[in-house]
Scaffold this motif. Structure first.
Motif, mmCIF file in Angstrom:
data_model
loop_
_atom_site.group_PDB
_atom_site.id
_atom_site.type_symbol
_atom_site.label_atom_id
_atom_site.label_comp_id
_atom_site.label_asym_id
_atom_site.label_seq_id
_atom_site.Cartn_x
_atom_site.Cartn_y
_atom_site.Cartn_z
ATOM 1 N N MET A 1 52.584 3.742 74.677
ATOM 2 C CA MET A 1 52.955 5.112 74.252
ATOM 3 C C MET A 1 54.569 5.116 74.275
ATOM 4 N N ILE A 2 55.224 4.625 74.958
ATOM 5 C CA ILE A 2 56.861 4.595 74.944
ATOM 6 C C ILE A 2 57.029 3.645 73.567
ATOM 7 N N TYR A 3 56.472 2.581 73.238
ATOM 8 C CA TYR A 3 56.698 1.797 72.249
ATOM 9 C C TYR A 3 56.407 2.266 71.053
ATOM 10 N N ASP A 4 55.504 3.066 70.743
ATOM 11 C CA ASP A 4 54.851 3.883 69.598
ATOM 12 C C ASP A 4 55.924 4.851 69.360
ATOM 13 N N SER A 5 56.313 5.696 70.257
ATOM 14 C CA SER A 5 57.300 6.482 69.934
ATOM 15 C C SER A 5 58.602 6.096 69.679
ATOM 16 N N TYR A 6 59.169 5.086 70.314
ATOM 17 C CA TYR A 6 60.255 4.061 70.074
ATOM 18 C C TYR A 6 60.181 3.548 68.476
ATOM 19 N N ALA A 7 59.202 3.191 68.077
ATOM 20 C CA ALA A 7 59.049 2.538 66.939
ATOM 21 C C ALA A 7 59.011 3.844 65.927
ATOM 22 N N MET A 8 58.397 4.722 65.938
ATOM 23 C CA MET A 8 58.502 6.083 65.310
ATOM 24 C C MET A 8 59.864 6.252 64.694
ATOM 25 N N TYR A 9 60.595 6.543 65.995
ATOM 26 C CA TYR A 9 61.880 6.811 65.843
ATOM 27 C C TYR A 9 62.740 5.830 64.986
ATOM 28 N N LEU A 10 62.479 4.724 65.255
ATOM 29 C CA LEU A 10 63.165 3.551 64.296
ATOM 30 C C LEU A 10 62.839 3.764 63.024
ATOM 31 N N CYS A 11 61.485 3.916 62.805
ATOM 32 C CA CYS A 11 61.167 4.085 61.276
ATOM 33 C C CYS A 11 61.831 5.201 60.790
ATOM 34 N N ASP A 12 62.088 6.303 61.375
ATOM 35 C CA ASP A 12 62.564 7.700 60.808
ATOM 36 C C ASP A 12 64.223 7.205 60.814
ATOM 37 N N TRP A 13 64.704 6.554 61.600
ATOM 38 C CA TRP A 13 66.035 6.432 61.598
ATOM 39 C C TRP A 13 66.502 5.452 60.150
ATOM 40 N N TYR A 14 65.795 4.394 59.969
ATOM 41 C CA TYR A 14 66.021 3.408 58.814
ATOM 42 C C TYR A 14 65.677 4.257 57.580
ATOM 43 N N ARG A 15 64.565 4.995 57.571
ATOM 44 C CA ARG A 15 64.236 5.942 56.452
ATOM 45 C C ARG A 15 65.378 6.925 56.064
ATOM 46 N N ALA A 16 65.922 7.430 56.917
ATOM 47 C CA ALA A 16 67.319 8.394 56.871
ATOM 48 C C ALA A 16 68.289 7.449 56.313
ATOM 49 N N ARG A 17 68.460 6.619 56.996
ATOM 50 C CA ARG A 17 69.723 5.364 56.634
ATOM 51 C C ARG A 17 69.550 4.988 54.917
ATOM 52 N N ASP A 18 68.094 4.795 54.700
ATOM 53 C CA ASP A 18 67.910 4.205 53.350
ATOM 54 C C ASP A 18 67.978 5.232 52.219
ATOM 55 N N GLN A 19 67.956 6.451 52.563
ATOM 56 C CA GLN A 19 67.956 7.561 51.529
ATOM 57 C C GLN A 19 69.298 8.231 51.806
ATOM 58 N N ASP A 20 70.439 7.620 52.459
ATOM 59 C CA ASP A 20 71.746 8.147 52.423
ATOM 60 C C ASP A 20 71.689 9.401 52.769
ATOM 61 N N HIS A 21 71.096 10.042 53.605
ATOM 62 C CA HIS A 21 71.228 11.245 54.190
ATOM 63 C C HIS A 21 72.704 11.462 54.623
ATOM 64 N N ALA A 22 73.230 12.812 54.544
ATOM 65 C CA ALA A 22 74.537 12.913 55.074
ATOM 66 C C ALA A 22 74.297 13.137 56.653
ATOM 67 N N HIS A 23 73.223 13.734 57.099
ATOM 68 C CA HIS A 23 73.098 13.786 58.655
ATOM 69 C C HIS A 23 72.583 12.615 58.970
ATOM 70 N N SER A 24 73.226 12.365 60.451
ATOM 71 C CA SER A 24 72.626 11.136 61.107
ATOM 72 C C SER A 24 71.208 11.614 61.589
ATOM 73 N N LEU A 25 70.236 10.557 61.945
ATOM 74 C CA LEU A 25 69.339 11.103 62.700
ATOM 75 C C LEU A 25 69.479 10.969 63.800
ATOM 76 N N THR A 26 69.540 12.176 64.665
ATOM 77 C CA THR A 26 69.614 12.252 66.211
ATOM 78 C C THR A 26 68.561 12.225 66.851
ATOM 79 N N LEU A 27 68.548 12.076 68.041
ATOM 80 C CA LEU A 27 67.135 12.173 69.030
ATOM 81 C C LEU A 27 66.833 13.286 68.924
ATOM 82 N N ARG A 28 67.499 14.407 69.098
ATOM 83 C CA ARG A 28 67.072 15.598 69.028
ATOM 84 C C ARG A 28 66.396 16.148 67.870
ATOM 85 N N SER A 29 67.034 15.811 66.715
ATOM 86 C CA SER A 29 66.305 16.199 65.288
ATOM 87 C C SER A 29 64.988 15.626 65.196
ATOM 88 N N PHE A 30 64.861 14.181 65.741
ATOM 89 C CA PHE A 30 63.723 13.445 65.528
ATOM 90 C C PHE A 30 62.496 14.243 66.457
#
Length: 142
Positions: A1-30
């Motif tokens: 479960m911890i791995y799944d949650s971490y993998a979801m966070y990484l996917c969101d982080w890379y997606r936000a980075r690839d879309q050049d979002h002005a805001h960074s994906l923080t743990l709180r926003s995730f």
């Protein structure tokens, strides 16, 4: 479960980075955007796993959870495929049995590869449930 949650966070982080979002994906926003999924993982990790490790399989909570797991797995992971074909057929004016012959072959192959492990995992869950609910009479009388 911890791995799944971490993998979801990484996917969101890379997606936000690839879309050049002005805001960074923080743990709180995730956590705020994925509240339900994180809660689901936390309940499994901190409630249901300890119940199973403490040999509480005989409790009503464990059995109710097992039945709900079977029902949701069946509806959300197995019946999803016939529903998807039915929905497409409904939109195109086709019967459910005509749909596989009117979509690209690779779609049927991909769906077969996706549903095969789901059916296997569901069969494992059913076997586990049968062992849980089917106790031999000798053990009951013993």
């Amino acid at each position: 479960m911890i791995y799944d949650s971490y993998a979801m966070y990484l996917c969101d982080w890379y997606r936000a980075r690839d879309q050049d979002h002005a805001h960074s994906l923080t743990l709180r926003s995730f956590l705020s955007r994925n509240r339900l999924m994180i809660t689901h993982h936390a309940v499994i990790l901190f409630v249901l796993v300890p119940v199973a490790q403490l040999k509480q399989q005989h409790t009503l909570l464990y059995k109710v959870n097992g039945v709900l797991t079977l029902a949701t797995f069946l509806c959300c992971r197995i019946l999803l495929f016939p529903f998807m074909y039915w929905s497409y057929g409904h939109q195109q004016g086709l019967s459910l049995l005509q749909v596989p012959f009117h979509i690209p072959f690779f779609c049927n192959v991909a769906n077969a590869f996706l549903i095969a492990p789901q059916i296997y995992w569901f069969s494992l869950l059913c076997r586990k449930a049968l062992r849980l609910f089917d106790t031999p009479q000798a053990k009951k009388d013993g």
